[in-house]
Design a protein around this motif. Structure first.
Motif, mmCIF file in Angstrom:
data_model
loop_
_atom_site.group_PDB
_atom_site.id
_atom_site.type_symbol
_atom_site.label_atom_id
_atom_site.label_comp_id
_atom_site.label_asym_id
_atom_site.label_seq_id
_atom_site.Cartn_x
_atom_site.Cartn_y
_atom_site.Cartn_z
ATOM 1 N N TYR A 47 0.857 -1.190 0.000
ATOM 2 C CA TYR A 47 0.000 0.000 0.000
ATOM 3 C C TYR A 47 0.891 1.237 0.000
ATOM 4 O O TYR A 47 1.827 1.339 0.793
ATOM 5 C CB TYR A 47 -0.903 0.019 1.234
ATOM 6 N N ALA A 72 -9.895 4.218 -4.725
ATOM 7 C CA ALA A 72 -10.014 2.776 -4.945
ATOM 8 C C ALA A 72 -8.948 2.011 -4.155
ATOM 9 O O ALA A 72 -9.228 0.939 -3.591
ATOM 10 C CB ALA A 72 -9.897 2.459 -6.436
ATOM 11 N N ASP A 73 -7.705 2.544 -4.113
ATOM 12 C CA ASP A 73 -6.648 1.893 -3.336
ATOM 13 C C ASP A 73 -7.022 1.853 -1.861
ATOM 14 O O ASP A 73 -6.833 0.844 -1.172
ATOM 15 C CB ASP A 73 -5.326 2.645 -3.515
ATOM 16 N N ASN A 85 -9.794 -0.604 -1.238
ATOM 17 C CA ASN A 85 -9.297 -1.976 -1.341
ATOM 18 C C ASN A 85 -8.601 -2.402 -0.055
ATOM 19 O O ASN A 85 -8.803 -3.527 0.435
ATOM 20 C CB ASN A 85 -8.338 -2.091 -2.521
#
Length: 313
Positions: A57, A66-67, A70
């Protein structure tokens, strides 16, 4: 118990967290530890026996929604009992709050104070995060840094050393780059290596090359006859090359703590106080040279050589 640690920073930072992971594993029976780390630094966990999962990450502000979503989904799915974050960012604190992790620990800060369950003041100096571990009743001195080199990397490096005539020891140098910026000058490395060849002509010299140091490596190799240039492909191969060396001479960077963990005689060149210097402080087989001006280039080759030969390298 399932523990999640969010550790921003590059490879040196991740290595400094290895003892914390081992301390957690030693303190709780059947503890499982997962780590969230920068994508560029996740590979170093190949050398850790204590980590069950590594999640890449990017902690920088450029993360997309979106990251972030997620990562939130991953944390929710794993059903962690404890989350330990070394950041004080709003996005990470909010993520942990939304994740449902019951025990959320971190350093004091506006976001963490509101959204974590417990916080500790952040000390001015780099430490081993014992202040955070106390929040889950983990006390005592953390173990020394240790690494586990995968067998497949040992095999690759054995073949590499045989192919380069390095089966009976060698002096290994790591020219950079450094986290603080400019690395040690090419001309200084050449002077040091040529002195080695003059004093110990039967001792092979090898250079540990990284992608970002390729131009400097080429310049050094062209000026120093019979210098072996070694380019490991994994952190495990780097560790195996260091483990087989008689001596490592390196600028501040992750090879230095690896050498300490592997009990290899090491000379470290530092521009000033750094995280690597803190990690390696007090090691029996480490000799350090710190620039009096804060500039690495101001350490002269004569100073380096004086340290080497006075320590009996």
């Amino acid at each position: 118990m399932r523990v999640l640690a969010l550790v921003p920073g590059e490879t040196e930072t991740q290595l400094s967290f290895f003892p914390v992971i081992n301390q957690i594993k030693d303190s709780f029976e059947n503890a499982e530890v997962s780590v969230v780390a920068a994508p560029s630094a996740t590979a170093i966990y190949q050398l850790s026996k204590g980590v069950d999962e590594v999640v890449p990450y990017n902690f920088e502000a450029s993360n997309s929604p979106a990251d972030w979503a997620n990562l939130l989904g991953i944390v929710r799915d794993r059903e962690f009992d404890v989350a330990l974050t070394l950041t004080d960012s709003w996005s990470i604190a909010l993520l942990l709050w939304l994740s449902g992790v019951p025990t959320r620990l971190g350093y004091s800060g506006s976001a963490n104070n509101l959204l974590l369950t417990s916080t500790a003041p952040r000390a001015a100096e780099i430490d081993h995060h014992g202040d955070l571990l106390k929040l889950i009743n983990v006390t005592g001195t953390p173990p020394a840094l240790s690494v586990n080199v995968p067998r497949k990397d040992l095999t690759v490096v054995d073949n590499l050393r045989q192919g380069n005539g390095l089966t009976n020891g060698y002096v290994l140098v790591y020219p950079g780059t450094t986290a603080s910026g400019p690395t040690y000058p090419t001309e200084s490395w050449i002077a040091i290596l040529k002195d080695f060849q003059q004093r110990q002509p039967d001792m092979p010299l090898a250079l540990l090359q990284t992608d970002d140091a390729a131009p400097q490596t080429a310049a050094i190799a062209s000026a120093v006859p019979n210098l072996k240039v070694l380019r490991p492909e994994t952190p495990g191969q780097t560790a195996a090359l260091i483990a087989a060396a008689n001596l490592l001479i390196a600028v501040e960077g992750y090879p230095l703590p690896l050498a300490i963990a592997l009990n290899v005689y090491t000379l470290g060149l530092f521009s000033g106080n750094s995280q690597v210097q803190t990690i390696t402080a007090g090691a029996d087989r480490l000799v350090t040279l710190t620039s009096s001006t804060g500039t690495l280039a101001d350490i002269s080759p004569d100073q380096v050589l004086k340290k080497v030969w006075s320590e009996g390298a």
